[in-house]
Each structure stands twice: as structure tokens, then as C-alpha cells.
Write a protein that holds these residues in place. Structure first.
Motif, PDB file in Angstrom:
ATOM      1  N   ARG A   1     -29.064  73.936  28.505  1.00 33.62           N
ATOM      2  CA  ARG A   1     -29.774  72.952  27.694  1.00 33.62           C
ATOM      3  C   ARG A   1     -28.907  71.716  27.488  1.00 33.62           C
ATOM      4  O   ARG A   1     -27.685  71.802  27.424  1.00 33.62           O
ATOM      5  CB  ARG A   1     -30.141  73.550  26.329  1.00 33.62           C
ATOM      6  CG  ARG A   1     -31.223  74.603  26.390  1.00 33.62           C
ATOM      7  CD  ARG A   1     -31.705  74.950  24.998  1.00 33.62           C
ATOM      8  NE  ARG A   1     -30.683  75.592  24.207  1.00 33.62           N
ATOM      9  CZ  ARG A   1     -30.585  76.902  24.026  1.00 33.62           C
ATOM     10  NH1 ARG A   1     -31.451  77.715  24.606  1.00 33.62           N
ATOM     11  NH2 ARG A   1     -29.636  77.416  23.289  1.00 33.62           N
TER      12      ARG A   1
ATOM     13  N   GLU B   1     -27.617  68.430  25.149  1.00 33.17           N
ATOM     14  CA  GLU B   1     -27.212  68.302  23.745  1.00 33.17           C
ATOM     15  C   GLU B   1     -28.423  68.000  22.863  1.00 33.17           C
ATOM     16  O   GLU B   1     -28.542  68.514  21.749  1.00 33.17           O
ATOM     17  CB  GLU B   1     -26.163  67.194  23.611  1.00 33.17           C
ATOM     18  CG  GLU B   1     -25.587  67.047  22.220  1.00 33.17           C
ATOM     19  CD  GLU B   1     -24.891  68.311  21.722  1.00 33.17           C
ATOM     20  OE1 GLU B   1     -25.023  68.598  20.512  1.00 33.17           O
ATOM     21  OE2 GLU B   1     -24.254  69.009  22.523  1.00 33.17           O
ATOM     22  N   GLU B   2     -29.328  67.170  23.380  1.00 30.94           N
ATOM     23  CA  GLU B   2     -30.543  66.827  22.632  1.00 30.94           C
ATOM     24  C   GLU B   2     -31.415  68.058  22.431  1.00 30.94           C
ATOM     25  O   GLU B   2     -31.967  68.269  21.341  1.00 30.94           O
ATOM     26  CB  GLU B   2     -31.324  65.743  23.396  1.00 30.94           C
ATOM     27  CG  GLU B   2     -32.552  65.242  22.656  1.00 30.94           C
ATOM     28  CD  GLU B   2     -33.296  64.172  23.455  1.00 30.94           C
ATOM     29  OE1 GLU B   2     -34.534  64.252  23.487  1.00 30.94           O
ATOM     30  OE2 GLU B   2     -32.640  63.293  24.036  1.00 30.94           O
ATOM     31  N   GLN B   3     -31.559  68.885  23.458  1.00 28.17           N
ATOM     32  CA  GLN B   3     -32.351  70.113  23.343  1.00 28.17           C
ATOM     33  C   GLN B   3     -31.707  71.081  22.356  1.00 28.17           C
ATOM     34  O   GLN B   3     -32.400  71.721  21.566  1.00 28.17           O
ATOM     35  CB  GLN B   3     -32.499  70.774  24.717  1.00 28.17           C
ATOM     36  CG  GLN B   3     -33.416  70.013  25.659  1.00 28.17           C
ATOM     37  CD  GLN B   3     -33.368  70.565  27.073  1.00 28.17           C
ATOM     38  OE1 GLN B   3     -32.315  71.012  27.562  1.00 28.17           O
ATOM     39  NE2 GLN B   3     -34.517  70.547  27.750  1.00 28.17           N
ATOM     40  N   ASN B   4     -30.385  71.184  22.404  1.00 25.53           N
ATOM     41  CA  ASN B   4     -29.674  72.045  21.457  1.00 25.53           C
ATOM     42  C   ASN B   4     -29.890  71.597  20.015  1.00 25.53           C
ATOM     43  O   ASN B   4     -30.109  72.413  19.114  1.00 25.53           O
ATOM     44  CB  ASN B   4     -28.172  72.065  21.765  1.00 25.53           C
ATOM     45  CG  ASN B   4     -27.847  72.948  22.946  1.00 25.53           C
ATOM     46  OD1 ASN B   4     -28.578  73.884  23.247  1.00 25.53           O
ATOM     47  ND2 ASN B   4     -26.759  72.644  23.631  1.00 25.53           N
ATOM     48  N   GLN B   5     -29.836  70.291  19.809  1.00 25.17           N
ATOM     49  CA  GLN B   5     -30.029  69.739  18.468  1.00 25.17           C
ATOM     50  C   GLN B   5     -31.452  69.995  17.975  1.00 25.17           C
ATOM     51  O   GLN B   5     -31.669  70.360  16.816  1.00 25.17           O
ATOM     52  CB  GLN B   5     -29.715  68.237  18.447  1.00 25.17           C
ATOM     53  CG  GLN B   5     -29.779  67.599  17.075  1.00 25.17           C
ATOM     54  CD  GLN B   5     -28.784  68.189  16.096  1.00 25.17           C
ATOM     55  OE1 GLN B   5     -27.683  68.598  16.475  1.00 25.17           O
ATOM     56  NE2 GLN B   5     -29.159  68.255  14.828  1.00 25.17           N
ATOM     57  N   ARG B   6     -32.424  69.803  18.871  1.00 24.40           N
ATOM     58  CA  ARG B   6     -33.822  70.038  18.507  1.00 24.40           C
ATOM     59  C   ARG B   6     -34.045  71.509  18.163  1.00 24.40           C
ATOM     60  O   ARG B   6     -34.714  71.834  17.183  1.00 24.40           O
ATOM     61  CB  ARG B   6     -34.744  69.595  19.642  1.00 24.40           C
ATOM     62  CG  ARG B   6     -36.219  69.633  19.252  1.00 24.40           C
ATOM     63  CD  ARG B   6     -37.129  68.891  20.206  1.00 24.40           C
ATOM     64  NE  ARG B   6     -36.949  69.274  21.590  1.00 24.40           N
ATOM     65  CZ  ARG B   6     -36.474  68.469  22.552  1.00 24.40           C
ATOM     66  NH1 ARG B   6     -36.129  67.229  22.258  1.00 24.40           N
ATOM     67  NH2 ARG B   6     -36.344  68.885  23.790  1.00 24.40           N
TER      68      ARG B   6
ATOM     69  N   LYS C   1     -31.799  73.626  17.068  1.00 23.52           N
ATOM     70  CA  LYS C   1     -31.114  73.874  15.794  1.00 23.52           C
ATOM     71  C   LYS C   1     -31.978  73.415  14.624  1.00 23.52           C
ATOM     72  O   LYS C   1     -32.113  74.117  13.622  1.00 23.52           O
ATOM     73  CB  LYS C   1     -29.765  73.150  15.792  1.00 23.52           C
ATOM     74  CG  LYS C   1     -28.923  73.428  14.570  1.00 23.52           C
ATOM     75  CD  LYS C   1     -27.564  72.758  14.655  1.00 23.52           C
ATOM     76  CE  LYS C   1     -26.747  73.053  13.418  1.00 23.52           C
ATOM     77  NZ  LYS C   1     -25.437  72.408  13.428  1.00 23.52           N
ATOM     78  N   GLU C   2     -32.586  72.240  14.737  1.00 20.55           N
ATOM     79  CA  GLU C   2     -33.443  71.718  13.671  1.00 20.55           C
ATOM     80  C   GLU C   2     -34.690  72.586  13.490  1.00 20.55           C
ATOM     81  O   GLU C   2     -35.131  72.821  12.362  1.00 20.55           O
ATOM     82  CB  GLU C   2     -33.827  70.269  13.977  1.00 20.55           C
ATOM     83  CG  GLU C   2     -32.673  69.300  13.801  1.00 20.55           C
ATOM     84  CD  GLU C   2     -32.974  67.906  14.340  1.00 20.55           C
ATOM     85  OE1 GLU C   2     -34.137  67.638  14.727  1.00 20.55           O
ATOM     86  OE2 GLU C   2     -32.047  67.080  14.377  1.00 20.55           O
TER      87      GLU C   2
ATOM     88  N   ARG D   1     -33.638  75.753  11.702  1.00 18.98           N
ATOM     89  CA  ARG D   1     -33.355  75.466  10.302  1.00 18.98           C
ATOM     90  C   ARG D   1     -34.658  75.303   9.524  1.00 18.98           C
ATOM     91  O   ARG D   1     -34.802  75.819   8.417  1.00 18.98           O
ATOM     92  CB  ARG D   1     -32.504  74.197  10.182  1.00 18.98           C
ATOM     93  CG  ARG D   1     -32.069  73.865   8.756  1.00 18.98           C
ATOM     94  CD  ARG D   1     -31.228  72.596   8.717  1.00 18.98           C
ATOM     95  NE  ARG D   1     -30.678  72.354   7.405  1.00 18.98           N
ATOM     96  CZ  ARG D   1     -31.342  71.759   6.405  1.00 18.98           C
ATOM     97  NH1 ARG D   1     -32.583  71.349   6.589  1.00 18.98           N
ATOM     98  NH2 ARG D   1     -30.762  71.575   5.237  1.00 18.98           N
TER      99      ARG D   1
ATOM    100  N   TYR E   1     -26.427  77.906   9.386  1.00 19.87           N
ATOM    101  CA  TYR E   1     -27.151  76.776   8.800  1.00 19.87           C
ATOM    102  C   TYR E   1     -26.803  76.550   7.334  1.00 19.87           C
ATOM    103  O   TYR E   1     -26.823  75.416   6.859  1.00 19.87           O
ATOM    104  CB  TYR E   1     -28.665  76.995   8.952  1.00 19.87           C
ATOM    105  CG  TYR E   1     -29.086  77.100  10.392  1.00 19.87           C
ATOM    106  CD1 TYR E   1     -29.211  75.964  11.171  1.00 19.87           C
ATOM    107  CD2 TYR E   1     -29.314  78.331  10.991  1.00 19.87           C
ATOM    108  CE1 TYR E   1     -29.568  76.047  12.505  1.00 19.87           C
ATOM    109  CE2 TYR E   1     -29.685  78.430  12.320  1.00 19.87           C
ATOM    110  CZ  TYR E   1     -29.802  77.286  13.071  1.00 19.87           C
ATOM    111  OH  TYR E   1     -30.143  77.364  14.391  1.00 19.87           O
TER     112      TYR E   1
END
Length: 198
Positions: free
Chosen positions: A3, A5-10, A12-13, A16, A54
Motif C-alpha cells: 500500500r 502512504e496515502e492508502q495506509n493513512q486512509r 488508519k483513519e 480509528r 490509536y
């Protein structure tokens, strides 16, 4: 393929957000003191260890939920007051949105009830709750006073009407989570608006 970095961040969000939604329902039913991190993880369908990725503890999850609930309430009342139309129409719009919200997700107002009633709420959360709740309450009072000045709302002290309105909303939220009350008809906006009728 790994994935981005953008996919990982999405992701994670999203996790959460799913955790917070599940935790809101757990806390609304059990309160802060009786809820455990394992309860939150199970409700969210994630591993116990991932919860700590989280949030450091259940109090910080609860704090995030309290802030979200109060901020949404403040934003909703502010939006009602900015709408065109008479104060009565603004109150009607607000009542409709709140009733719809309680019917869909009664845990929002119940989180606030739990936060006010619980002795285990951390000091900073309690202080923020008092500050935000005061702001929310004052906005409702101001809207009611505008309706009274326009002759559209009964001439009862605005703070009393605001308390009665909030108690009704909290009571409806409680009724929504009681399984044996599912057959009771849910009130319409006009029923709630009778609180304000001159």
C-alpha cells in the motif's frame, strides 16, 4: 503490491473511525467505569492490541467521543441559527435534525449523559464538557429567546424551555436503546415543537 502512504493513512483513519463508532455504543450503554478496552476492541471487530495503536487508554477514547458529540451539537445549533426563516422555522429545523439523529444513533446524547453522570470522568474531560455544554445550552436559549421576541414561542423562561427540550431529547435517546420500547411510536417534529408553542 504494498500500500502507498496515502492508502495506509486512509486505512488508519477508517479503523480509528470504526473504533470510535463502536466505542460510542459501548460507553452509551455501559458507562466509562464499566467499559474495558477489550469491550471496545470486540465491538469494533479489531484486535485488543490494535486499540492501543490509536488511543493510550479508554479515557482518551471517551474524551474524543465527548468532544465529538458536543461539537456536533454546537455546530447543529449554530447552523439552525444561520438558516433563513423565522426563529420558529429555525427551531423546527433543529428539532427535525435532532429527532432524526437520535432515531438513527441514540448513543450521541447518551454519551453526554454518561459523561455528566459518571464520577470516573477525568478532570480535563469534565472541564471541557462543562465549557462546551454551557456554550451549547446558551445557543439553544438564545434561539428560544429570538422566538419569544418574535411572538412565536411561549413566554416561559427560555432556560426552563431549553432544559425541558434537552431532557426530552435525552429521554428519547434512552428509550431508543431499550429493546422492549421498540414498538412505541417515535415522536414527530410537531410533537416536540409543542414544547415551544405559545
Amino acid at each position: 503490491m504494498p500500500r502507498t502512504e496515502e492508502q495506509n493513512q486512509r486505512l488508519k483513519e477508517e479503523r480509528r473511525r470504526a473504533l470510535l463508532e463502536a466505542a460510542r455504543r459501548v460507553f452509551a450503554r455501559k458507562g466509562l467505569a464499566a467499559s474495558k478496552m477489550t469491550d471496545l476492541a470486540a465491538a469494533a471487530g479489531i484486535s485488543y492490541g490494535l486499540v492501543y495503536h490509536y488511543f493510550p487508554d479508554k479515557e482518551s477514547v471517551f474524551a474524543a467521543l465527548v468532544e465529538e458529540a458536543v461539537q456536533q451539537g454546537i455546530q447543529l445549533v449554530a447552523e439552525a441559527r444561520q438558516r433563513s426563516g423565522s426563529p420558529w422555522e429555525q427551531l423546527q429545523w433543529l428539532c427535525t435534525r435532532v429527532l432524526d439523529g437520535v432515531q438513527r444513533e441514540p448513543s450521541f446524547p447518551l454519551i453526554l449523559v454518561q459523561a455528566h453522570a459518571s464520577e470516573s470522568v477525568p478532570g480535563p474531560v469534565g472541564q471541557a464538557l462543562e465549557r462546551y455544554s454551557s456554550q451549547f445550552f446558551q445557543q439553544i436559549v438564545t434561539l428560544i429567546e429570538a422566538g419569544q421576541e418574535a411572538g412565536q414561542v411561549v413566554r416561559t423562561p427560555a432556560a426552563e424551555l431549553a432544559w425541558m427540550w434537552l431532557a426530552t431529547i435525552q429521554g428519547l435517546a434512552l428509550m431508543r436503546i431499550l429493546p422492549h420500547m421498540n414498538h412505541v411510536p417515535y415522536p414527530e417534529t410537531n410533537t416536540l415543537m409543542r414544547l415551544f408553542a405559545p
